[in-house]
Design an enzyme around this catalytic site. Structure first.
Site, PDB file in Angstrom:
ATOM      1  N   ASP A   1      67.814  47.673 -33.564  1.00 52.52           N
ATOM      2  CA  ASP A   1      67.225  48.957 -33.200  1.00 52.52           C
ATOM      3  C   ASP A   1      67.234  49.102 -31.683  1.00 52.52           C
ATOM      4  OD1 ASP A   1      66.091  51.409 -33.682  1.00 52.52           O
ATOM      5  OD2 ASP A   1      64.040  50.660 -33.760  1.00 52.52           O
TER       6      ASP A   1
ATOM      7  N   HIS B   1      61.604  59.519 -24.726  1.00 50.85           N
ATOM      8  CA  HIS B   1      60.716  58.640 -25.484  1.00 50.85           C
ATOM      9  C   HIS B   1      60.277  57.443 -24.645  1.00 50.85           C
ATOM     10  CE1 HIS B   1      59.011  56.299 -28.744  1.00 50.85           C
ATOM     11  NE2 HIS B   1      59.855  55.316 -28.489  1.00 50.85           N
TER      12      HIS B   1
ATOM     13  N   GLU C   1      58.936  56.353 -36.392  1.00 51.71           N
ATOM     14  CA  GLU C   1      59.945  56.585 -35.376  1.00 51.71           C
ATOM     15  C   GLU C   1      61.126  57.260 -36.057  1.00 51.71           C
ATOM     16  OE1 GLU C   1      59.050  53.268 -31.942  1.00 51.71           O
ATOM     17  OE2 GLU C   1      60.762  52.921 -33.281  1.00 51.71           O
TER      18      GLU C   1
ATOM     19  N   GLU D   1      64.693  58.375 -36.250  1.00 53.03           N
ATOM     20  CA  GLU D   1      65.889  57.841 -35.604  1.00 53.03           C
ATOM     21  C   GLU D   1      67.142  58.207 -36.394  1.00 53.03           C
ATOM     22  OE1 GLU D   1      65.614  53.741 -34.523  1.00 53.03           O
ATOM     23  OE2 GLU D   1      63.436  53.763 -34.329  1.00 53.03           O
TER      24      GLU D   1
ATOM     25  N   ASP E   1      61.779  54.132 -38.577  1.00 53.91           N
ATOM     26  CA  ASP E   1      61.378  52.757 -38.252  1.00 53.91           C
ATOM     27  C   ASP E   1      59.858  52.740 -38.096  1.00 53.91           C
ATOM     28  OD1 ASP E   1      61.881  50.036 -37.708  1.00 53.91           O
ATOM     29  OD2 ASP E   1      61.753  50.410 -35.556  1.00 53.91           O
TER      30      ASP E   1
ATOM     31  N   ARG F   1      51.411  50.451 -34.097  1.00 56.15           N
ATOM     32  CA  ARG F   1      51.304  50.453 -32.640  1.00 56.15           C
ATOM     33  C   ARG F   1      50.271  49.464 -32.120  1.00 56.15           C
ATOM     34  NH1 ARG F   1      56.084  52.508 -31.271  1.00 56.15           N
ATOM     35  NH2 ARG F   1      56.407  54.612 -32.056  1.00 56.15           N
TER      36      ARG F   1
ATOM     37  N   GLN G   1      51.875  46.080 -32.432  1.00 55.43           N
ATOM     38  CA  GLN G   1      52.960  46.034 -31.447  1.00 55.43           C
ATOM     39  C   GLN G   1      52.421  45.822 -30.028  1.00 55.43           C
ATOM     40  OE1 GLN G   1      55.143  49.714 -31.236  1.00 55.43           O
ATOM     41  NE2 GLN G   1      56.502  49.018 -29.616  1.00 55.43           N
TER      42      GLN G   1
ATOM     43  N   LYS H   1      56.929  45.923 -36.329  1.00 56.59           N
ATOM     44  CA  LYS H   1      58.104  46.681 -36.745  1.00 56.59           C
ATOM     45  C   LYS H   1      58.722  46.170 -38.050  1.00 56.59           C
ATOM     46  CE  LYS H   1      58.830  49.229 -32.910  1.00 56.59           C
ATOM     47  NZ  LYS H   1      59.096  50.672 -32.867  1.00 56.59           N
TER      48      LYS H   1
ATOM     49  N   THR I   1      61.550  49.503 -42.746  1.00 54.47           N
ATOM     50  CA  THR I   1      62.385  50.504 -42.093  1.00 54.47           C
ATOM     51  C   THR I   1      63.062  51.297 -43.201  1.00 54.47           C
ATOM     52  OG1 THR I   1      62.811  49.080 -40.179  1.00 54.47           O
ATOM     53  CG2 THR I   1      64.325  50.911 -40.543  1.00 54.47           C
TER      54      THR I   1
ATOM     55  N   GLU J   1      53.587  59.732 -29.418  1.00 55.10           N
ATOM     56  CA  GLU J   1      53.818  60.758 -28.406  1.00 55.10           C
ATOM     57  C   GLU J   1      53.192  62.087 -28.799  1.00 55.10           C
ATOM     58  OE1 GLU J   1      58.183  60.445 -26.947  1.00 55.10           O
ATOM     59  OE2 GLU J   1      58.092  59.532 -28.949  1.00 55.10           O
TER      60      GLU J   1
END
Length: 399
Positions: A116, A123, A187, A189, A221, A225, A228, A241, A245, A346
């Site tokens: 990834d 971002h 996420e 993607e 994904d 947080r 992480q 993570k 996925t 975000e």
């Protein structure tokens, strides 16, 4: 024009023809192509001599077919297009069409490795501001190479698979604690699926991108947080993570995206020689993120700083080999505006500005029972639209 009922004008028309694997009734998994709201059974078509692919279309995953390489991919696509547009083939082909609502879609390829990347400047800047306030948002290396991490292939799941809330360690004012994540995120993607492998020790140059990459999937994904943030220094993402996925059930072939390639953003400072792709092209993919049925974001992929060809070149510059079924993802797709971001980190600015839904509920991060769907479209030939298969997941409580 196609003779398949309802497929003309569909974003899954003959200009698209994405590949997938499906189960129809009690039959074994089969490779198929989507046309409108139907799936063409390619295993049956090859068995009947309607299309030739050295027996690869009779397998339960796309891997053997993807390994055949671009000349075979192009030949099969041309033949499938002929079968679906020439009315003379209708009597032989129509019995091989199954309504989409009568099949179960499976993971379309066996994932060999998963990487990834972190290729959106918007971002990366937003995350830097949230995680490292008061410091430069972009680290010094970010514009010199595509940043990435090696993920866990065994937890890549097909769209529709429930996602269990992960458990791990997170920091609190009282010190680290272990338990379920309370800042679960997405996420949005775009992923690239490798068909043709490369030997250990050989770099894959940017010019060889289309010779190795079979097609494109949408990726979510999922990211814890809080886990992480506690674990990622100094070695990067791990348990925050690796729990899940999600990828779309349909793989859109590169040949379907020929009209979607557009100039990518200028890169300054100049990149290393092995990363110079001429022409410097990205993809005009327009993503949408739906949270509990409400559209909350529209991330634009065309603005990604690092291109798919550059990502592949960087992935192999140290001599790392490619394997059929390798998946590498773009990283979160985010644009310059708040309504264009590809993560809820975000969108809610770290949970400080929750999203308010039409029914009055608010969310900072994902709660149990929440569902997220990511969709995307691209421009096709002659004004048509090509849809990438959606990727959906629903959060279940921690176990």
């Amino acid at each position: 024009m196609t003779w398949v009922t309802g497929a003309d004008g569909s974003p899954y028309g003959v200009t698209n023809l994405p590949y997938g694997v499906f189960r129809h009734g009690e039959r074994e998994p089969r490779i198929g192509v989507r046309i409108g709201d139907f799936v063409l059974d390619l295993a049956g078509a090859e068995a009947a001599g309607l299309v030739l692919a050295a027996g690869a279309l009779g397998r339960p995953t796309l891997n053997e077919f993807m390994a055949l390489g671009r000349p075979q991919w192009t030949a099969v696509r041309r033949r499938v297009t002929e079968l679906l547009t020439d009315p003379a083939h209708r009597p032989a082909v129509q019995p091989l069409l199954a309504p989409l609502d009568q099949v179960r879609l499976l993971l379309p390829f066996e994932v060999a490795d998963y990487v990834d990347f972190y290729s959106s400047e918007h971002h990366a800047t937003n995350v830097g501001k949230i995680f490292r306030p008061g410091q430069p948002p972009l680290l010094p290396n970010w514009k010199h190479l595509p940043i990435g991490y090696h993920g866990r292939a065994g937890t890549v799941v097909v769209s529709g698979t429930p996602v269990i809330r992960p458990t791990g360690q997170r920091a609190t004012p009282q010190g680290p604690v272990a338990g379920p994540s309370v800042r679960l995120d997405i996420e949005a993607e775009v992923g690239f699926v490798v068909g043709v492998p490369s030997p250990l020790g050989r770099r894959v140059p940017v010019d060889d991108f289309a010779d190795h990459v079979f097609g494109v999937v949408l990726v979510n994904d999922w990211s814890a947080r809080d886990i992480q943030a506690w674990e990622y220094q100094p070695l990067g993402p791990f348990l925050g993570k690796s729990f899940a996925t999600s990828v779309s059930a349909w793989v859109t072939p590169l040949d379907a995206l020929g009209d979607a390639f557009v100039p990518a953003p200028d890169q300054d400072p100049p990149v290393a020689d092995y990363l110079r792709d001429v022409p410097h092209l990205g993809l005009d993919l327009r993503l949408e993120v739906w949270w509990n049925g409400e559209r909350v974001s529209q991330p634009p992929f065309a603005g990604m700083y690092w291109t798919p060809a550059q990502q592949l070149a960087h992935l192999t510059v140290n001599g790392a080999s490619l394997r059929t079924g390798d998946l590498y993802a773009s990283g979160t797709v985010s644009g310059p505006e708040r309504h264009q971001v590809g993560s809820f980190l975000e969108l809610t600015w770290g949970g400080a500005e929750p999203v308010k839904f039409a029914g009055g509920e608010t969310r900072g991060f994902l709660e149990d029972g929440d569902s997220v769907t990511v969709t995307a479209t691209a421009p096709g030939p002659d004004g048509t639209t090509v849809a990438l298969g959606e990727v959906t997941g629903t959060i279940l409580p921690a176990r």
